[in-house]
Design an enzyme around this catalytic site. Sequence first.
Site, mmCIF file in Angstrom:
data_model
loop_
_atom_site.group_PDB
_atom_site.id
_atom_site.type_symbol
_atom_site.label_atom_id
_atom_site.label_comp_id
_atom_site.label_asym_id
_atom_site.label_seq_id
_atom_site.Cartn_x
_atom_site.Cartn_y
_atom_site.Cartn_z
ATOM 1 N N PHE A 93 1.168 -1.145 -0.023
ATOM 2 C CA PHE A 93 -0.162 -0.154 -0.111
ATOM 3 C C PHE A 93 1.082 1.153 0.695
ATOM 4 O O PHE A 93 0.369 2.270 0.589
ATOM 5 C CB PHE A 93 -0.825 -0.166 1.245
ATOM 6 C CG PHE A 93 -1.975 -0.872 1.358
ATOM 7 C CD1 PHE A 93 -3.220 -1.401 0.314
ATOM 8 C CD2 PHE A 93 -1.205 -2.342 2.895
ATOM 9 C CE1 PHE A 93 -3.801 -2.371 0.427
ATOM 10 C CE2 PHE A 93 -2.005 -3.102 1.899
ATOM 11 C CZ PHE A 93 -3.414 -3.475 0.890
ATOM 12 N N LEU A 94 2.344 1.284 -0.660
ATOM 13 C CA LEU A 94 3.103 2.358 0.099
ATOM 14 C C LEU A 94 2.471 3.050 -1.285
ATOM 15 O O LEU A 94 2.203 3.450 -2.335
ATOM 16 C CB LEU A 94 4.598 1.851 -0.155
ATOM 17 C CG LEU A 94 5.123 1.907 -1.993
ATOM 18 C CD1 LEU A 94 5.498 2.656 -2.840
ATOM 19 C CD2 LEU A 94 6.335 1.123 -1.653
ATOM 20 N N LYS A 137 2.122 14.023 -8.999
ATOM 21 C CA LYS A 137 1.950 14.264 -7.654
ATOM 22 C C LYS A 137 3.424 15.629 -6.624
ATOM 23 O O LYS A 137 4.360 14.607 -7.644
ATOM 24 C CB LYS A 137 0.600 13.439 -6.310
ATOM 25 C CG LYS A 137 2.131 12.507 -5.697
ATOM 26 C CD LYS A 137 1.299 11.615 -4.964
ATOM 27 C CE LYS A 137 2.650 10.223 -4.598
ATOM 28 N NZ LYS A 137 1.910 9.470 -3.445
ATOM 29 N N ARG A 197 3.160 9.159 -15.018
ATOM 30 C CA ARG A 197 2.772 8.384 -15.688
ATOM 31 C C ARG A 197 1.475 9.033 -15.331
ATOM 32 O O ARG A 197 0.330 8.961 -14.054
ATOM 33 C CB ARG A 197 2.454 6.934 -14.900
ATOM 34 C CG ARG A 197 3.374 6.097 -15.497
ATOM 35 C CD ARG A 197 3.697 4.745 -14.950
ATOM 36 N NE ARG A 197 3.995 5.026 -13.279
ATOM 37 C CZ ARG A 197 4.046 3.623 -12.628
ATOM 38 N NH1 ARG A 197 3.671 2.542 -12.643
ATOM 39 N NH2 ARG A 197 4.507 3.710 -11.167
ATOM 40 N N CYS A 237 -1.051 4.232 -11.189
ATOM 41 C CA CYS A 237 -1.834 3.080 -9.219
ATOM 42 C C CYS A 237 -3.604 3.722 -9.502
ATOM 43 O O CYS A 237 -4.476 2.595 -10.182
ATOM 44 C CB CYS A 237 -1.663 3.332 -8.666
ATOM 45 S SG CYS A 237 0.042 2.566 -8.228
#
Length: 434
Positions: free
Chosen positions: A150-151, A324, A331, A261
């Site tokens: 979950f990083l 971000k 991506r 993701c």
Amino acid sequence: MPRPTLSVIGLGYLGATHAICMADLGYDVVGLDIDAARVEALANGTVPFFEPGLDELLNKVLPTGRLTFTTSYDDVAAADVHFLCVGTPQRKGENAADTSYVDAAVASLAERIGKPCVVVGKSTVPVGTAERVAEQFAGRDVELVWNPEFLREGWAIEDTLHPDRLVFGITSPRGEEAMREVFAPIIESGVPVVVTDLATAQLVKVAANAFLATKISFINAMAEVCEVVHADVKKLSEALSYDERIGGRFLHAGLGFGGGCLPKDIRAFMARAGELGVDQALSFLTEVDAINQRRRARMVDLTRGLLDDSLSGRRIGVLGAAFKPHSDDIRDSPALDVASRLHGAGAHVTVYDPAALANARRDYPALDYAESAVEAATGADAVLHLTEWPEFVQMDPAVLGAVVRQRNVVDGRNALDAARWRAAGWHYRALGRP
Ligand code: UGA
């Protein structure tokens, strides 16, 4: 008992971080990637992407000799535990995930394994993949575990060493024992452990990303409503955040989500649900995706509106290219998507980003690039704030005000201090705010 030796297969953001952190925890780790340049860089102490603190940690562990890198599966065959960390990108022209890297890694590993071992899947996969992987190891003494990761990029070390939870999808008690042993240093610090079956473990990951994406699109949908009634989505979000049942995290309205993701995971999840005959259960994710895409179009419209309804020949300075802050990952970057839409509409677009310029230049060669925010803004008719790097958020608006042609700023991340920019003579606009 001696500590298990580890291999980490796939050295992207996830695998490289995992390999380096596990070596730092004291394990002997061999990291494998089929990309020789990536392997060479890591072996020489250079992390081939931007991740705060990771270069330092790599150079701390390399001299211990515990961490080595290779392109050959022969070098990983002796490990006790193998972590699968390869990517599962979106297939071209489809929503589904491309699991060919997982299949290839498993096939290469299966050919070499000659001793009892544990294989731990960490890649984000369509549910059912782990079961398929298990079949590829059938007849050998291989214990398969699914352990989703979950990083967050930008916080990768922190999230690896101090995760919110560990999830172990197992098929026998031996799998749980092995995981409790290999994650002992992390579990001892009080991290909750959820032990479950393979299917649930695979689903936890995509469900988490689907929920996060939904939360972001929820507040961005509220922003759309705010825009027509001249309400302020930032205040709305703040007011919602005090309700502990809702919470303020992932409730920042703006240009929406991007990256390697969230976008591809919600699409792959929908595609998999379709295959399983439960597409209706996830049809809301189509709307989550659509809201997210509309924010990008709205950003372009807002900019056009500021410039007398014409983008042709206008100069636009874009602050931000990464999807971000604290990342060089571009991506599905909302910032670069907006920049190219503006370019496509005839504007002269100059982009600056503190970390992602090289990647942006490579993938978006038609755009212009600058080496600083001031250079990107020089002569601009409008400045667009599209990735909320601290250096942009803290910037003195007077400094940019001195170099632009017109003091128009559009804050795509609702992160600039509107009052301060207005006081410096700027015409400030933002998504979802009056
Ligand atoms: C995301 C998840 O947060 C991780 O838990 C997960 O492990 C990872 O995907 C993955 O699947 O590997 P990441 O893609 O690094 O992590 O980035 P996030 O911090 O989740 O941000 C995703 C996007 O949402 C960014 O474009 C960000 O700008 C945007 N965002 C985030 C918002 O627009 N509003 C918010 O309130 C929060």
